[in-house]
Write an enzyme that holds these catalytic residues in place. Structure first.
Site, PDB file in Angstrom:
ATOM      1  N   CYS A   1      -2.534  -2.277  -0.457  1.00  0.00           N
ATOM      2  CA  CYS A   1      -2.157  -1.574   0.272  1.00  0.00           C
ATOM      3  C   CYS A   1      -0.930  -2.312   0.791  1.00  0.00           C
ATOM      4  O   CYS A   1      -0.666  -1.831   1.691  1.00  0.00           O
ATOM      5  CB  CYS A   1      -3.252  -2.151   1.456  1.00  0.00           C
ATOM      6  SG  CYS A   1      -4.519  -1.938   1.450  1.00  0.00           S
TER       7      CYS A   1
ATOM      8  N   SER B   1      -4.595  -6.854  -0.435  1.00  0.00           N
ATOM      9  CA  SER B   1      -5.554  -7.987  -1.799  1.00  0.00           C
ATOM     10  C   SER B   1      -5.348  -8.068  -2.692  1.00  0.00           C
ATOM     11  O   SER B   1      -4.174  -7.273  -3.291  1.00  0.00           O
ATOM     12  CB  SER B   1      -6.668  -7.005  -1.354  1.00  0.00           C
ATOM     13  OG  SER B   1      -7.498  -7.240  -0.255  1.00  0.00           O
TER      14      SER B   1
ATOM     15  N   ASP C   1     -26.998  -0.474  13.970  1.00  0.00           N
ATOM     16  CA  ASP C   1     -27.133  -0.232  15.531  1.00  0.00           C
ATOM     17  C   ASP C   1     -24.978   0.689  15.946  1.00  0.00           C
ATOM     18  O   ASP C   1     -24.627  -0.246  15.152  1.00  0.00           O
ATOM     19  CB  ASP C   1     -27.279  -1.491  15.971  1.00  0.00           C
ATOM     20  CG  ASP C   1     -26.397  -1.792  17.602  1.00  0.00           C
ATOM     21  OD1 ASP C   1     -26.209  -0.210  18.111  1.00  0.00           O
ATOM     22  OD2 ASP C   1     -26.549  -2.813  18.640  1.00  0.00           O
TER      23      ASP C   1
ATOM     24  N   TYR D   1     -15.842   3.488  -0.744  1.00  0.00           N
ATOM     25  CA  TYR D   1     -16.466   2.200  -1.342  1.00  0.00           C
ATOM     26  C   TYR D   1     -17.827   3.069  -2.111  1.00  0.00           C
ATOM     27  O   TYR D   1     -18.191   2.472  -2.880  1.00  0.00           O
ATOM     28  CB  TYR D   1     -16.968   1.714  -0.551  1.00  0.00           C
ATOM     29  CG  TYR D   1     -15.266   1.027   0.208  1.00  0.00           C
ATOM     30  CD1 TYR D   1     -15.217   0.033  -0.582  1.00  0.00           C
ATOM     31  CD2 TYR D   1     -14.631   1.823   1.218  1.00  0.00           C
ATOM     32  CE1 TYR D   1     -13.571  -0.656   0.478  1.00  0.00           C
ATOM     33  CE2 TYR D   1     -12.894   0.967   1.418  1.00  0.00           C
ATOM     34  CZ  TYR D   1     -12.477  -0.441   0.759  1.00  0.00           C
ATOM     35  OH  TYR D   1     -11.738  -0.800   1.239  1.00  0.00           O
TER      36      TYR D   1
ATOM     37  N   SER E   1     -11.870 -11.467   2.351  1.00  0.00           N
ATOM     38  CA  SER E   1     -11.004 -10.434   2.316  1.00  0.00           C
ATOM     39  C   SER E   1      -9.968 -10.168   3.168  1.00  0.00           C
ATOM     40  O   SER E   1      -9.144 -11.064   4.034  1.00  0.00           O
ATOM     41  CB  SER E   1     -11.186  -8.907   1.805  1.00  0.00           C
ATOM     42  OG  SER E   1      -9.595  -8.618   1.802  1.00  0.00           O
TER      43      SER E   1
ATOM     44  N   GLU F   1      -2.490   3.328  -4.367  1.00  0.00           N
ATOM     45  CA  GLU F   1      -3.908   2.772  -5.122  1.00  0.00           C
ATOM     46  C   GLU F   1      -4.724   3.481  -5.132  1.00  0.00           C
ATOM     47  O   GLU F   1      -5.879   3.108  -5.740  1.00  0.00           O
ATOM     48  CB  GLU F   1      -4.344   1.385  -4.493  1.00  0.00           C
ATOM     49  CG  GLU F   1      -4.728   1.128  -3.256  1.00  0.00           C
ATOM     50  CD  GLU F   1      -5.827   0.293  -2.095  1.00  0.00           C
ATOM     51  OE1 GLU F   1      -6.979  -0.097  -3.181  1.00  0.00           O
ATOM     52  OE2 GLU F   1      -4.501  -0.407  -2.001  1.00  0.00           O
TER      53      GLU F   1
ATOM     54  N   HIS G   1      -1.510  -4.047   9.469  1.00  0.00           N
ATOM     55  CA  HIS G   1      -2.477  -2.970   8.479  1.00  0.00           C
ATOM     56  C   HIS G   1      -3.909  -3.405   9.210  1.00  0.00           C
ATOM     57  O   HIS G   1      -4.082  -4.318   9.181  1.00  0.00           O
ATOM     58  CB  HIS G   1      -1.908  -4.156   7.225  1.00  0.00           C
ATOM     59  CG  HIS G   1      -3.194  -3.012   6.268  1.00  0.00           C
ATOM     60  ND1 HIS G   1      -3.179  -1.846   5.472  1.00  0.00           N
ATOM     61  CD2 HIS G   1      -3.985  -4.142   5.206  1.00  0.00           C
ATOM     62  CE1 HIS G   1      -4.098  -1.714   5.427  1.00  0.00           C
ATOM     63  NE2 HIS G   1      -4.429  -3.019   5.211  1.00  0.00           N
TER      64      HIS G   1
ATOM     65  N   LYS H   1      -8.056 -10.829  15.123  1.00  0.00           N
ATOM     66  CA  LYS H   1      -7.834 -11.182  14.803  1.00  0.00           C
ATOM     67  C   LYS H   1      -6.839 -11.870  14.015  1.00  0.00           C
ATOM     68  O   LYS H   1      -6.793 -13.119  14.540  1.00  0.00           O
ATOM     69  CB  LYS H   1      -8.746 -11.390  13.449  1.00  0.00           C
ATOM     70  CG  LYS H   1     -10.474 -11.055  14.049  1.00  0.00           C
ATOM     71  CD  LYS H   1     -10.989 -10.877  12.368  1.00  0.00           C
ATOM     72  CE  LYS H   1     -13.019 -10.134  12.597  1.00  0.00           C
ATOM     73  NZ  LYS H   1     -13.228 -11.751  13.217  1.00  0.00           N
TER      74      LYS H   1
ATOM     75  N   THR I   1     -15.280   1.578   6.359  1.00  0.00           N
ATOM     76  CA  THR I   1     -14.066   1.483   6.410  1.00  0.00           C
ATOM     77  C   THR I   1     -13.533   2.064   5.523  1.00  0.00           C
ATOM     78  O   THR I   1     -12.266   2.456   4.799  1.00  0.00           O
ATOM     79  CB  THR I   1     -13.634  -0.141   6.050  1.00  0.00           C
ATOM     80  OG1 THR I   1     -14.771  -0.632   4.888  1.00  0.00           O
ATOM     81  CG2 THR I   1     -14.668  -0.998   7.267  1.00  0.00           C
TER      82      THR I   1
ATOM     83  N   ASN J   1      -9.393   3.811   7.050  1.00  0.00           N
ATOM     84  CA  ASN J   1      -8.400   2.583   6.296  1.00  0.00           C
ATOM     85  C   ASN J   1      -8.003   4.044   5.127  1.00  0.00           C
ATOM     86  O   ASN J   1      -8.192   4.376   4.847  1.00  0.00           O
ATOM     87  CB  ASN J   1      -9.411   2.071   5.668  1.00  0.00           C
ATOM     88  CG  ASN J   1      -8.649   1.034   4.520  1.00  0.00           C
ATOM     89  OD1 ASN J   1      -7.202   0.794   4.892  1.00  0.00           O
ATOM     90  ND2 ASN J   1      -9.162   0.620   4.068  1.00  0.00           N
TER      91      ASN J   1
END
Length: 395
Positions: A114, A310, A29, A146, A204, A82, A236, A245, A155, A278
């Site tokens: 990051c 991370s 979706d 990824y 994460s 990175e 970030h 969040k 992402t 990202n």
């Protein structure tokens, strides 16, 4: 003496994938991508682009039109990534040649997921504080990759943010108020024998939120500041819902009107991230540009900056906006994003598979890339870079 960011720019490849197209191709979706994690598009990297070419394109925006004295005052290039191209040689030294900088320049690469872009910036602030007549070029540049049909595919993204750090900065002053922490976590990593990152997504996200909450408590304890002192919080953003969040954890410390203002500026800070995806080390600073272009801010405002990498490392600090700060943004981000070429999912998958995974001899030129700096080929285990203006090959 004020030390801070004198100028800032952003570059991303001229290709993108619409995430609604990706969702349909993956049988998902589209709202899961566009609403659930808050992403609309992601930049796509042709095989002729890497962390060096993107950094060079962003860096060239800062130096175009500058005087010889200004350029010669750059004493260091700090290359945060990175997505490094070599386990030994610094990506920064390529920029020294590609941007025609003097030989008496330090060229250093930094890595800590990051977070490395922020550490590069802090290192530059410290250096200029001791050498106020000199400048530092900081670049945060990455390819977030990824794997096709992986959980992290949505992402992905790519881009580079370049900044000049100086005394008497034109964009924003650093307030020497950093708080930071680190902890050995396996929430995201990329082993030496892997080209794609490995991520524990939910873990994460939880680590990110915890690091921000802890950093905020430490910050207010050390500085005496409160949420009412800030006009905006910049985050970030691996994906844009991450910022929400984090801010939701402390938003009740603000009164009703400020809550509305902070939320409005949070949304302004994520506009570009929704369209790029990202970009690892540069993500926080793309969010800053987005806020400055679209937010309700003005000179003298205090802006909170939260950096997370991370593995894990986090830092919270503040910037104060300078007069006429808009003139220090040396790129036209929305115009450039609107001019990108939309790829089909099949075209995106084709380019994904062409991304070089070895140093074997290979040509990397293609019909898609219109960038100023390109990776032309790999020959004898060396990357050969092409500057489109001069037509010179740079090793």
């Amino acid at each position: 003496m004020t030390v801070g960011i004198d100028a800032i720019s952003f570059f991303t490849p001229n290709l993108y994938l619409d995430l609604t197209d990706l969702a349909k191709a993956r049988g998902v979706d589209p709202n899961k991508f566009t609403i659930g994690i808050g992403q609309e598009k992601q930049s796509v990297v042709p095989p002729s682009q890497d962390s060096v070419t993107m950094a060079a394109s962003a860096g060239s925006m800062l130096l175009t039109g500058k005087s010889t004295d200004y350029i010669n005052s750059i004493s260091e290039i700090l290359f945060a990534s990175e997505s490094g191209i070599d386990n030994s040689k610094s990506g920064a030294v390529y920029l020294q040649t590609m941007l025609h900088l003097a030989k008496n320049v330090r060229t250093i690469e930094l890595k800590q997921a990051c977070y490395a872009g922020t550490f590069a910036l802090m290192t530059a602030f410290d250096y200029v504080s001791l050498h106020p007549n000199e400048r530092v070029l900081v670049v945060a540049t990455d390819v977030a990759r990824y794997g096709l049909k992986s959980a992290g595919e949505v992402t992905q993204g790519a881009g580079a943010v370049a900044m000049i750090v100086s005394s008497d900065p034109k964009l924003a002053g650093y307030n020497h108020d950093s708080v930071f922490q680190s902890q050995d976590l396996m929430d995201f990593w990329r082993p030496l024998d892997e080209t794609d990152a490995i991520v524990s997504g939910k873990f994460s996200q939880e680590a990110y939120e915890t690091f921000f909450a802890n950093a905020w408590q430490d910050y207010i304890r050390r500085t005496g500041r409160r949420i009412a002192d800030f006009k905006a919080f910049v985050f970030h953003l691996p994906f844009t819902k991450m910022g929400k969040k984090a801010l939701d954890q402390i938003i009740d410390q603000a009164d009703g009107q400020q809550q509305q203002n902070l939320e409005r500026n949070r949304l302004a800070g994520q506009i570009y991230g929704r369209q790029v995806g990202n970009i690892y080390t540069g993500s926080l600073y793309l969010s800053l540009i987005s806020l400055l272009d679209h937010g309700d801010v003005q000179a003298g405002d205090l802006i909170a900056m939260f950096s997370y990498g991370s593995g894990a490392e986090g830092e919270l600090y503040s910037l104060t906006l300078m007069e006429n700060y808009q003139q220090a943004i040396k790129s036209h981000v929305q115009k450039d994003l609107n001019a990108r070429q939309r790829l089909s999912v099949l075209e995106y998958e084709k380019l994904f598979k062409l991304f070089p995974k070895s140093s074997d001899d290979q040509s990397l030129m293609n019909e898609y890339d219109k960038s100023l700096f390109q990776l032309a080929e790999i020959k004898n285990h060396q990357r050969i870079y092409k500057a489109a203006v001069s037509k010179l090959l740079i090793k």
